[in-house]
Motif scaffolding. Structure first.
Motif, PDB file in Angstrom:
ATOM      1  N   MET A 106     -43.280  16.861  25.359  1.00  7.86           N
ATOM      2  CA  MET A 106     -43.247  17.998  24.449  1.00  7.86           C
ATOM      3  C   MET A 106     -42.983  19.295  25.202  1.00  7.86           C
ATOM      4  O   MET A 106     -42.135  20.113  24.794  1.00  7.86           O
ATOM      5  N   VAL A 107     -43.673  19.497  26.316  1.00  4.72           N
ATOM      6  CA  VAL A 107     -43.491  20.717  27.104  1.00  4.72           C
ATOM      7  C   VAL A 107     -42.062  20.807  27.627  1.00  4.72           C
ATOM      8  O   VAL A 107     -41.427  21.862  27.575  1.00  4.72           O
ATOM      9  N   SER A 108     -41.533  19.683  28.117  1.00  7.16           N
ATOM     10  CA  SER A 108     -40.163  19.669  28.621  1.00  7.16           C
ATOM     11  C   SER A 108     -39.161  20.026  27.521  1.00  7.16           C
ATOM     12  O   SER A 108     -38.242  20.829  27.730  1.00  7.16           O
ATOM     13  N   LEU A 109     -39.343  19.469  26.330  1.00  5.25           N
ATOM     14  CA  LEU A 109     -38.432  19.741  25.225  1.00  5.25           C
ATOM     15  C   LEU A 109     -38.557  21.178  24.725  1.00  5.25           C
ATOM     16  O   LEU A 109     -37.564  21.812  24.368  1.00  5.25           O
ATOM     17  N   LEU A 110     -39.774  21.708  24.711  1.00  4.41           N
ATOM     18  CA  LEU A 110     -39.968  23.094  24.307  1.00  4.41           C
ATOM     19  C   LEU A 110     -39.262  24.045  25.267  1.00  4.41           C
ATOM     20  O   LEU A 110     -38.639  25.034  24.851  1.00  4.41           O
ATOM     21  N   GLN A 111     -39.356  23.766  26.566  1.00  2.95           N
ATOM     22  CA  GLN A 111     -38.739  24.639  27.550  1.00  2.95           C
ATOM     23  C   GLN A 111     -37.231  24.722  27.353  1.00  2.95           C
ATOM     24  O   GLN A 111     -36.604  25.741  27.645  1.00  2.95           O
ATOM     25  N   GLU A 112     -36.630  23.658  26.845  1.00  4.25           N
ATOM     26  CA  GLU A 112     -35.176  23.614  26.663  1.00  4.25           C
ATOM     27  C   GLU A 112     -34.734  24.107  25.280  1.00  4.25           C
ATOM     28  O   GLU A 112     -33.538  24.340  25.069  1.00  4.25           O
ATOM     29  N   ALA A 113     -35.668  24.269  24.346  1.00  4.73           N
ATOM     30  CA  ALA A 113     -35.308  24.567  22.959  1.00  4.73           C
ATOM     31  C   ALA A 113     -34.923  26.033  22.787  1.00  4.73           C
ATOM     32  O   ALA A 113     -35.660  26.927  23.200  1.00  4.73           O
ATOM     33  N   PRO A 136     -54.041   6.557  23.223  1.00  7.78           N
ATOM     34  CA  PRO A 136     -54.599   6.270  24.552  1.00  7.78           C
ATOM     35  C   PRO A 136     -54.311   7.431  25.501  1.00  7.78           C
ATOM     36  O   PRO A 136     -53.347   8.180  25.321  1.00  7.78           O
ATOM     37  N   ARG A 137     -55.126   7.578  26.525  1.00  9.51           N
ATOM     38  CA  ARG A 137     -54.998   8.720  27.429  1.00  9.51           C
ATOM     39  C   ARG A 137     -53.599   8.809  28.039  1.00  9.51           C
ATOM     40  O   ARG A 137     -52.993   9.877  28.080  1.00  9.51           O
ATOM     41  N   GLU A 138     -53.084   7.682  28.517  1.00 12.60           N
ATOM     42  CA  GLU A 138     -51.765   7.707  29.152  1.00 12.60           C
ATOM     43  C   GLU A 138     -50.681   8.141  28.163  1.00 12.60           C
ATOM     44  O   GLU A 138     -49.769   8.894  28.510  1.00 12.60           O
ATOM     45  N   ARG A 139     -50.769   7.647  26.927  1.00 14.50           N
ATOM     46  CA  ARG A 139     -49.788   8.028  25.916  1.00 14.50           C
ATOM     47  C   ARG A 139     -49.901   9.513  25.582  1.00 14.50           C
ATOM     48  O   ARG A 139     -48.890  10.197  25.405  1.00 14.50           O
ATOM     49  N   ARG A 140     -51.123  10.006  25.470  1.00 13.95           N
ATOM     50  CA  ARG A 140     -51.316  11.420  25.155  1.00 13.95           C
ATOM     51  C   ARG A 140     -50.719  12.291  26.268  1.00 13.95           C
ATOM     52  O   ARG A 140     -50.062  13.292  26.001  1.00 13.95           O
ATOM     53  N   GLU A 141     -50.952  11.908  27.510  1.00 18.30           N
ATOM     54  CA  GLU A 141     -50.396  12.666  28.622  1.00 18.30           C
ATOM     55  C   GLU A 141     -48.870  12.633  28.606  1.00 18.30           C
ATOM     56  O   GLU A 141     -48.210  13.647  28.843  1.00 18.30           O
ATOM     57  N   PHE A 151     -55.725  18.456  23.442  1.00 14.83           N
ATOM     58  CA  PHE A 151     -54.375  18.261  22.922  1.00 14.83           C
ATOM     59  C   PHE A 151     -54.465  17.286  21.758  1.00 14.83           C
ATOM     60  O   PHE A 151     -54.599  16.086  21.932  1.00 14.83           O
ATOM     61  N   VAL A 152     -54.425  17.840  20.527  1.00 14.34           N
ATOM     62  CA  VAL A 152     -54.637  17.031  19.328  1.00 14.34           C
ATOM     63  C   VAL A 152     -53.599  17.411  18.266  1.00 14.34           C
ATOM     64  O   VAL A 152     -52.902  18.418  18.397  1.00 14.34           O
ATOM     65  N   GLY A 153     -53.521  16.616  17.228  1.00 12.55           N
ATOM     66  CA  GLY A 153     -52.589  16.894  16.135  1.00 12.55           C
ATOM     67  C   GLY A 153     -53.287  16.860  14.788  1.00 12.55           C
ATOM     68  O   GLY A 153     -54.454  16.452  14.683  1.00 12.55           O
ATOM     69  N   ALA A 154     -52.577  17.301  13.765  1.00 16.39           N
ATOM     70  CA  ALA A 154     -53.121  17.297  12.408  1.00 16.39           C
ATOM     71  C   ALA A 154     -51.979  17.256  11.410  1.00 16.39           C
ATOM     72  O   ALA A 154     -50.880  17.740  11.679  1.00 16.39           O
ATOM     73  N   VAL A 155     -52.258  16.675  10.247  1.00 24.04           N
ATOM     74  CA  VAL A 155     -51.324  16.654   9.124  1.00 24.04           C
ATOM     75  C   VAL A 155     -51.899  17.539   8.029  1.00 24.04           C
ATOM     76  O   VAL A 155     -53.087  17.442   7.705  1.00 24.04           O
ATOM     77  N   HIS A 156     -51.070  18.411   7.451  1.00 23.75           N
ATOM     78  CA  HIS A 156     -51.523  19.330   6.407  1.00 23.75           C
ATOM     79  C   HIS A 156     -50.795  19.020   5.108  1.00 23.75           C
ATOM     80  O   HIS A 156     -49.584  18.803   5.104  1.00 23.75           O
ATOM     81  N   HIS A 157     -51.547  19.051   4.005  1.00 22.27           N
ATOM     82  CA  HIS A 157     -50.942  18.827   2.698  1.00 22.27           C
ATOM     83  C   HIS A 157     -51.019  20.060   1.800  1.00 22.27           C
ATOM     84  O   HIS A 157     -50.471  20.071   0.708  1.00 22.27           O
TER      85      HIS A 157
END
Length: 270
Positions: free
Chosen positions: A145-152, A134-139, A29-35
């Motif tokens: 994110m999953v909760s918000l996606l389910q409601e979107a 940190p691991r806890e923050r990532r979790e 579970f990672v992120g990226a910024v694109h230009h």
């Protein structure tokens, strides 16, 4: 970028094994910024959440052309080939997650665009711009994110493109010049193909007749032109309307909002 799920397996008896949910790690579970302003056709081994907050995004996915507003995110399941072009300045953001971490339900087995509320937007931005979470923050970010996606709710302007060679050539010509008023019969005479054949192709491959398809194509292109900050009058002319009032009425019927409101929304999302 591909990742493999990380799982805990616990044996509970002879020949029995319980598979637990994967741990959320910096590998799955990672992120990226694109230009970049455009990305050629490509795919990922992971699921992808894509968000371009400073303007509309045009994507070609599975034979359909999508125009996604800046207040929506695009969900792309693993291995889905897609091409992207951005309008408006500023970076875009992605979150990549192993398919084992995707939200539950068949809804997420297909590409889609969903509304991106302020909290979901900030979670995506945070994951994309903070590689050393940190691991806890990532979790926690993943759970939220999953909760918000389910409601979107879904939010998508998608335009299917026909596959038949003549119908596809006509469709691409309309997309290139949505103000062109050439009739279908005129197109077919130019291409030496039966009008009935092309009518069948549009119906079977796009789900609608040519006139309806061209009207929606004009609205898709109008949304793109509005994102480029042309005036409403200029956009009306570009997409084949004699008057701005006629265009405004057609745009409102198709999208539920006026061109001016759409344009203000694009600016405020940036």
């Amino acid at each position: 970028m591909g990742v493999s799920p990380v799982t805990d397996d616990q044996t509970t008896g002879p020949g029995m094994q319980v598979r637990h949910a994967p741990r959320v790690t910096s590998k799955n579970f990672v992120g990226a910024v694109h230009h970049q302003r455009a990305h050629a056709p490509h795919s990922h081994e992971t699921d992808q959440i894509f968000w371009h907050p400073s303007g509309a995004s045009e994507l070609v996915i599975a034979g359909a052309r999508w125009l996604v507003s800046p207040d929506a995110i695009t969900w792309l399941p693993a291995t889905m080939v897609h091409a992207v072009r951005m309008f408006g300045s500023g970076p875009s953001y992605s979150a990549y997650l192993d398919p084992a971490l995707r939200p539950s339900g068949q809804r997420w087995d297909e590409p889609r665009a969903v509304s991106c509320g302020p909290l979901l937007a900030e979670v995506i931005r945070h994951v994309a711009t903070t590689p050393d979470l940190p691991r806890e923050r990532r979790e926690s970010c993943h759970r939220l994110m999953v909760s918000l996606l389910q409601e979107a709710p879904d939010q998508l302007t998608a335009l299917a493109l026909p596959v038949h060679p003549a119908a596809r050539r006509i469709a691409e010509a309309v997309m290139a010049d949505p103000g062109d008023r050439t009739s279908l019969e005129q197109w077919c005479r130019r291409l030496g193909v039966s009008t009935r054949t092309v009518i069948r192709a549009f119906g079977a491959e796009t789900g609608e007749g040519f006139a309806s398809w061209r009207k929606r194509a004009r609205m898709v292109q109008a949304s793109r032109l509005l994102a480029e900050e042309l005036t409403v009058a200029e956009v009306a002319t570009r997409v084949g309307y004699d008057t701005a009032s006629g265009f405004i009425a057609a745009f409102r019927d198709a999208t539920g909002q006026t061109p001016g409101l759409r344009q203000r929304g694009d600016r405020s999302a940036g």
